[in-house]
Scaffold this motif. Structure first.
Motif, mmCIF file in Angstrom:
data_model
loop_
_atom_site.group_PDB
_atom_site.id
_atom_site.type_symbol
_atom_site.label_atom_id
_atom_site.label_comp_id
_atom_site.label_asym_id
_atom_site.label_seq_id
_atom_site.Cartn_x
_atom_site.Cartn_y
_atom_site.Cartn_z
ATOM 1 N N VAL A 115 9.823 2.340 -27.896
ATOM 2 C CA VAL A 115 10.250 3.735 -27.845
ATOM 3 C C VAL A 115 8.987 4.586 -27.924
ATOM 4 C CG1 VAL A 115 11.588 5.534 -28.997
ATOM 5 C CG2 VAL A 115 12.420 3.167 -28.987
ATOM 6 N N ALA A 116 8.896 5.585 -27.062
ATOM 7 C CA ALA A 116 7.698 6.430 -27.033
ATOM 8 C C ALA A 116 8.094 7.904 -27.069
ATOM 9 C CB ALA A 116 6.889 6.153 -25.770
ATOM 10 N N PHE A 117 7.206 8.714 -27.608
ATOM 11 C CA PHE A 117 7.379 10.161 -27.561
ATOM 12 C C PHE A 117 6.011 10.791 -27.400
ATOM 13 C CE2 PHE A 117 7.262 8.803 -31.971
ATOM 14 C CZ PHE A 117 6.327 9.635 -32.550
ATOM 15 N N THR A 118 6.006 12.043 -26.983
ATOM 16 C CA THR A 118 4.758 12.742 -26.703
ATOM 17 C C THR A 118 4.628 13.939 -27.622
ATOM 18 O OG1 THR A 118 4.956 12.089 -24.390
ATOM 19 C CG2 THR A 118 3.442 13.873 -24.876
ATOM 20 N N MET A 119 3.394 14.166 -28.100
ATOM 21 C CA MET A 119 3.101 15.367 -28.883
ATOM 22 C C MET A 119 1.672 15.774 -28.573
ATOM 23 S SD MET A 119 2.531 14.098 -32.853
ATOM 24 C CE MET A 119 4.117 13.359 -33.015
ATOM 25 N N PRO A 120 1.332 17.014 -28.812
ATOM 26 C CA PRO A 120 -0.032 17.466 -28.547
ATOM 27 C C PRO A 120 -1.052 16.650 -29.341
ATOM 28 C CG PRO A 120 1.410 19.340 -28.946
ATOM 29 C CD PRO A 120 2.195 18.110 -29.274
ATOM 30 N N ASP A 121 -2.198 16.396 -28.724
ATOM 31 C CA ASP A 121 -3.239 15.592 -29.354
ATOM 32 C C ASP A 121 -3.646 16.120 -30.726
ATOM 33 O OD1 ASP A 121 -3.354 13.784 -27.275
ATOM 34 O OD2 ASP A 121 -5.066 14.744 -26.299
ATOM 35 N N GLY A 122 -3.802 17.430 -30.851
ATOM 36 C CA GLY A 122 -4.223 18.013 -32.127
ATOM 37 C C GLY A 122 -3.228 17.746 -33.233
ATOM 38 N N VAL A 123 -1.941 17.856 -32.914
ATOM 39 C CA VAL A 123 -0.892 17.585 -33.903
ATOM 40 C C VAL A 123 -0.915 16.110 -34.282
ATOM 41 C CG1 VAL A 123 1.606 17.550 -34.281
ATOM 42 C CG2 VAL A 123 0.550 19.490 -33.110
ATOM 43 N N ALA A 124 -0.996 15.250 -33.277
ATOM 44 C CA ALA A 124 -1.019 13.809 -33.533
ATOM 45 C C ALA A 124 -2.217 13.424 -34.398
ATOM 46 C CB ALA A 124 -1.039 13.044 -32.218
ATOM 47 N N ARG A 184 -3.854 15.308 -36.581
ATOM 48 C CA ARG A 184 -3.651 15.769 -37.967
ATOM 49 C C ARG A 184 -2.679 14.868 -38.710
ATOM 50 N NH1 ARG A 184 -1.592 21.404 -38.268
ATOM 51 N NH2 ARG A 184 -1.584 20.928 -40.478
ATOM 52 N N LEU A 185 -1.585 14.503 -38.045
ATOM 53 C CA LEU A 185 -0.600 13.634 -38.686
ATOM 54 C C LEU A 185 -1.181 12.252 -38.946
ATOM 55 C CD1 LEU A 185 2.625 14.604 -36.705
ATOM 56 C CD2 LEU A 185 1.977 15.305 -39.028
ATOM 57 N N GLU A 186 -1.945 11.745 -37.992
ATOM 58 C CA GLU A 186 -2.558 10.432 -38.155
ATOM 59 C C GLU A 186 -3.569 10.428 -39.304
ATOM 60 O OE1 GLU A 186 -4.674 8.746 -34.718
ATOM 61 O OE2 GLU A 186 -3.235 7.100 -34.916
ATOM 62 N N GLN A 187 -4.313 11.524 -39.457
ATOM 63 C CA GLN A 187 -5.252 11.621 -40.583
ATOM 64 C C GLN A 187 -4.503 11.567 -41.909
ATOM 65 O OE1 GLN A 187 -7.409 15.246 -39.922
ATOM 66 N NE2 GLN A 187 -8.809 14.320 -38.438
ATOM 67 N N TRP A 209 -1.136 10.396 -42.398
ATOM 68 C CA TRP A 209 -0.211 9.285 -42.584
ATOM 69 C C TRP A 209 -0.681 7.959 -42.008
ATOM 70 C CZ3 TRP A 209 4.278 12.671 -40.459
ATOM 71 C CH2 TRP A 209 4.725 13.530 -41.463
ATOM 72 N N GLY A 210 -1.768 7.944 -41.264
ATOM 73 C CA GLY A 210 -2.200 6.691 -40.640
ATOM 74 C C GLY A 210 -1.407 6.398 -39.372
ATOM 75 N N ASP A 211 -0.982 5.176 -39.218
ATOM 76 C CA ASP A 211 -0.295 4.688 -38.021
ATOM 77 C C ASP A 211 1.019 5.434 -37.788
ATOM 78 O OD1 ASP A 211 1.008 3.252 -36.025
ATOM 79 O OD2 ASP A 211 0.608 1.303 -36.937
ATOM 80 N N LEU A 212 1.041 6.309 -36.780
ATOM 81 C CA LEU A 212 2.242 7.111 -36.511
ATOM 82 C C LEU A 212 3.387 6.280 -35.976
ATOM 83 C CD1 LEU A 212 0.780 10.424 -35.050
ATOM 84 C CD2 LEU A 212 1.451 9.887 -37.397
ATOM 85 N N SER A 213 3.092 5.240 -35.220
ATOM 86 C CA SER A 213 4.161 4.372 -34.707
ATOM 87 C C SER A 213 4.906 3.710 -35.867
ATOM 88 C CB SER A 213 3.598 3.300 -33.776
ATOM 89 O OG SER A 213 3.082 3.880 -32.615
ATOM 90 N N LYS A 214 4.147 3.204 -36.818
ATOM 91 C CA LYS A 214 4.756 2.572 -37.995
ATOM 92 C C LYS A 214 5.544 3.599 -38.797
ATOM 93 C CE LYS A 214 3.701 0.009 -42.181
ATOM 94 N NZ LYS A 214 2.654 -0.448 -43.090
#
Length: 79
Positions: free
Chosen positions: A15-24, A26-29, A31-36
């Motif tokens: 399953v995939a979804f798209t979000m702006p790079d900047g948002v992704a 920040r969230l990755e910083q 929470w880490g692995d967004l897929s998980k």
């Protein structure tokens, strides 16, 4: 009639979804692995809403024990 594969024999769904790079980023910083993180959120919500069983949550997350799954759900307020 062809045999239906058991749940464990069925291929996994991506399953995939798209979000702006900047948002992704920040969230990755944070929470880490967004897929998980997304998988865990969906699975916990599905258990909370009685869509998935404890065993299905365990299978989806690849937990080795029931206790691990119960703790995961307790940590998310779903058990």
């Amino acid at each position: 009639m062809p045999d239906c594969p058991s749940k464990s024999q069925r291929p996994a769904m991506d399953v995939a979804f798209t979000m702006p790079d900047g948002v992704a980023e920040r969230l990755e910083q944070r929470w880490g692995d967004l897929s998980k993180r997304a998988l865990e959120s969906i699975v916990a919500d599905a258990y909370r809403e009685e869509v998935l069983t404890l065993g299905e949550v365990r299978e989806a997350l690849g937990h080795s024990t029931r206790l691990e799954t119960e703790q995961f759900l307790k940590d998310r307020g779903a058990f």
